[in-house]
Design an enzyme around this catalytic site. Sequence first.
Site, PDB file in Angstrom:
ATOM      1  CG  ASN A 175      -5.777   4.232   6.526  1.00  0.00           C
ATOM      2  OD1 ASN A 175      -6.179   5.290   5.559  1.00  0.00           O
ATOM      3  ND2 ASN A 175      -4.565   4.144   6.581  1.00  0.00           N
ATOM      4  CD  GLN A 203       0.161  11.377  12.379  1.00  0.00           C
ATOM      5  OE1 GLN A 203       0.188  11.993  13.375  1.00  0.00           O
ATOM      6  NE2 GLN A 203       0.992  10.422  12.184  1.00  0.00           N
ATOM      7  CB  THR A 204      -7.290  11.909  11.630  1.00  0.00           C
ATOM      8  OG1 THR A 204      -7.697  12.736  10.342  1.00  0.00           O
ATOM      9  CG2 THR A 204      -7.519  13.046  12.905  1.00  0.00           C
ATOM     10  CE1 TYR A 246      -1.475   1.735  -3.725  1.00  0.00           C
ATOM     11  CE2 TYR A 246      -1.794   3.656  -2.221  1.00  0.00           C
ATOM     12  CZ  TYR A 246      -2.180   2.400  -2.891  1.00  0.00           C
ATOM     13  OH  TYR A 246      -3.245   1.558  -2.396  1.00  0.00           O
ATOM     14  CG  ASP A 247      -0.084   9.373  -3.528  1.00  0.00           C
ATOM     15  OD1 ASP A 247      -0.131   8.179  -2.876  1.00  0.00           O
ATOM     16  OD2 ASP A 247      -0.038  10.537  -2.779  1.00  0.00           O
ATOM     17  CG  ASP A 265       2.146  10.560   7.479  1.00  0.00           C
ATOM     18  OD1 ASP A 265       2.678   9.395   7.540  1.00  0.00           O
ATOM     19  OD2 ASP A 265       1.042  10.668   7.890  1.00  0.00           O
TER      20      ASP A 265
END
Length: 320
Positions: free
Chosen positions: A173, A208-209, A144-145, A270
Amino acid sequence: MRVLVTGGAGFLGSHLCERLLADGHTVICADNLITGCLNNIAGFSADARFRFEPQDICRPFDFGPVEFIYDFASPASPVDYMKWGLQTLEVGSAGTRNCLELALKYRAGFLLASTSECYGDPDVHPQPESYWGHVNPIGTRSVYDEAKRFSEALTMAYHRYRGVDTRIVRIFNTYGPRLQIDDGRVISNFMKQALLGDELTIYGDGRQTRSFCYVSDEIEGIMRLAASHENLPTNIGNPSEFTVLECAQAVLDITGSASKLVFRPLPEDDPKQRCPDITKAKSILGWEPRIDLPTGLGLSVDYFRQALLAPTRDPAVPAT
Ligand code: UDP
């Protein structure tokens, strides 16, 4: 205007089609339904100004003259793009090239749906558009990236060498009604688990944020970018940053669920943090998000309740 939306039966694509119809445009929606879903367009597919074309955009296509192309076709949740890895690479390369060729042919404007994934696991925080990213080119997320980084390069090349009037939106997001209940994203998973009374699956330590933008805010930002003359990438996302644990708590609060948390391994690569710097969008588009996470979750909860009652995925078309 007569506009083409690729991926128009997807989560963002369908909201975009709906908004374009409401603004008076004629919309052709192309989608091969590998992750898109006819239910997403059911509410407006009877509109005489709307036309659905079942189409894999990696193959040649031409539905006649258009004045603007929104290129939104791609699997976009980690679970989906890892399942459809080769298709994701193909749609970000051959698919985007086919769209850019059409834009060239019809002298249409072109807007690429790109992503915060271009920044990878960022070591600059928050992420401004000038940051080049920290991306693993061969990891499990690379399908994807790197597809999106290539489609950005292709878009800039058609702008520079062929004079196509292009835009690039880097989407962070986004959530809201029409997220597929089984797409594996954090909001869909937590909503489903909370509503069913199942444990909420926290990957890693949950520190994680992510920064979550409600879909109507995202679409408004995209429309303003399309109407602008900005050819370089522009972040559109909500800069309010939450840990995954805080997100879980927000979902529990809104659903009134008594579900417990359970910790699971963190997926490979991630990103540890993600937050858009939206200085540019604020200054050139006069845009900023209005809907905070609790409000947006409140606006989404009925949809998720319904989606649990009636699974919405269409049978996938054969992989190309
Ligand atoms: N995540 C989680 N539990 C889940 C689904 C996701 O803790 O059931 C985490 C995931 O590891 C990531 C974040 O939530 O850190 C956002 O994941 P998502 O798949 O929504 O999208 P991403 O931002 O990673 O592309």
